[in-house]
Design a protein around this motif. Sequence first.
Motif, short mmCIF file in Angstrom:
data_model
loop_
_atom_site.label_atom_id
_atom_site.label_comp_id
_atom_site.label_asym_id
_atom_site.label_seq_id
_atom_site.Cartn_x
_atom_site.Cartn_y
_atom_site.Cartn_z
N ASP A 1 0.82 -1.22 0.00
CA ASP A 1 0.00 0.00 0.00
C ASP A 1 0.85 1.26 0.00
O ASP A 1 0.33 2.37 0.07
N HIS B 1 -6.37 15.31 -2.33
CA HIS B 1 -6.90 15.03 -0.99
C HIS B 1 -7.84 16.14 -0.54
O HIS B 1 -8.95 15.88 -0.06
N CYS C 1 5.49 16.35 3.68
CA CYS C 1 5.36 14.97 3.26
C CYS C 1 6.68 14.23 3.49
O CYS C 1 7.75 14.75 3.15
N HIS D 1 2.76 14.25 7.05
CA HIS D 1 2.01 13.12 6.50
C HIS D 1 2.87 12.33 5.53
O HIS D 1 3.96 12.75 5.14
N THR D 2 2.36 11.17 5.16
CA THR D 2 2.94 10.42 4.06
C THR D 2 1.83 10.11 3.07
O THR D 2 0.70 10.59 3.23
N ARG E 1 -0.29 7.06 0.96
CA ARG E 1 -0.64 5.64 0.90
C ARG E 1 -1.69 5.43 -0.19
O ARG E 1 -2.47 6.32 -0.49
N SER F 1 -5.11 4.16 -1.86
CA SER F 1 -6.48 3.95 -1.40
C SER F 1 -6.81 2.47 -1.56
O SER F 1 -6.20 1.78 -2.38
N ASN G 1 -1.86 10.45 4.35
CA ASN G 1 -2.01 9.69 5.59
C ASN G 1 -1.30 10.46 6.70
O ASN G 1 -0.08 10.53 6.72
N LYS G 2 -2.08 11.00 7.61
CA LYS G 2 -1.53 11.88 8.64
C LYS G 2 -0.59 11.14 9.60
O LYS G 2 -0.86 10.01 10.00
#
Length: 239
Positions: free
Chosen positions: A21, A74, A170, A211-212, A214, A216, A225-226
Motif C-alpha cells: 500500500d 486530498h 510529506c 504526512h505520508t 498511501r 487507497s 495519511n496523517k
Amino acid sequence: RYMDLQSACHWVEHEVPAHGDAGDHLAFLATLEVFLAEFDPSEAPRKKLWKKLSAPGTVSNFLDTVAEAGMALHLRRAGAAVQLEVPFDSEDPNSKDADIVVTIGDKRVWLDVISIEPEEELFVPDCPFPARSVPDIIDGFARSASAKYRKKFRDAVKAGQADCVGVLMCIIKSEELFIPFLPYMMTGEPMPPAPTSLWEKHPHLDIVWIHTLRKSPESALLFANKVITWQRPSPPFKG
C-alpha cells in the motif's frame, strides 16, 4: 537516489509489480493521471507541470510534484475550494506563490507542500533501534517548517498578503521517519507537540501537517495519511 519520471515509466513498461500500500511507480503515475483529470489546464498549466516532472537532478522534482498532486487531490476530494499556485500579489509578475490556497468562508489559507529528505540515517548496521530520538526528529520537522516559512511566507506575511499560512510536510522521501511514531499511534498517546518557538518566531503560521502517502483501498491512487498535526495554540480565554 530517488525515483523520477523516467524510472517510473521504465518500471511500468517492464511490469515491475506493485509494492503493497506504499507509494510506488504505479501509484505515482496513477496519482498524476487522476490529478490531470480533475484539475483542468487553467488550474494546473500543463507546460509548467511537465517542466517540474521532467527536471533532472539528484533531488527528485518528480516526487515533490507527486506530493503536491496528492495533497491537492486530498483537499479537493474532501470538499475544499482549492486553487493551485496562487501568487501573493497578483499585480506583481515576480511575486512568490503558494502551492495551494484553500478558501474557507471568506478566509484564505495559504499552504505550501514540502517533501523532506532525511537529515541523517535513522537506522545503522547491526543495531535494531533507531539511531535518532523522537525529540531529534521533532526538531528536524520544526527546522524544515521554519525554513519553508522563511523562504516562502515571511515576506508575504510582513506585507499583509497572507494572514493564515501552513506547511504540509510529506515524508515520502524519508518514510523510515514514520517508525518511531508507531507506538504513539498504537497506544493512542498524544503525539509530541511542536516546539513553542515555532509559533513564537513565525507569525501567522497556523498549521504544520506531517504526512505520508498511501494507496487507497480501491485503486493505486495515493492519498494523504496523517502522522502529526501541529496547530497554533489558541490564545487563552480572557473574560
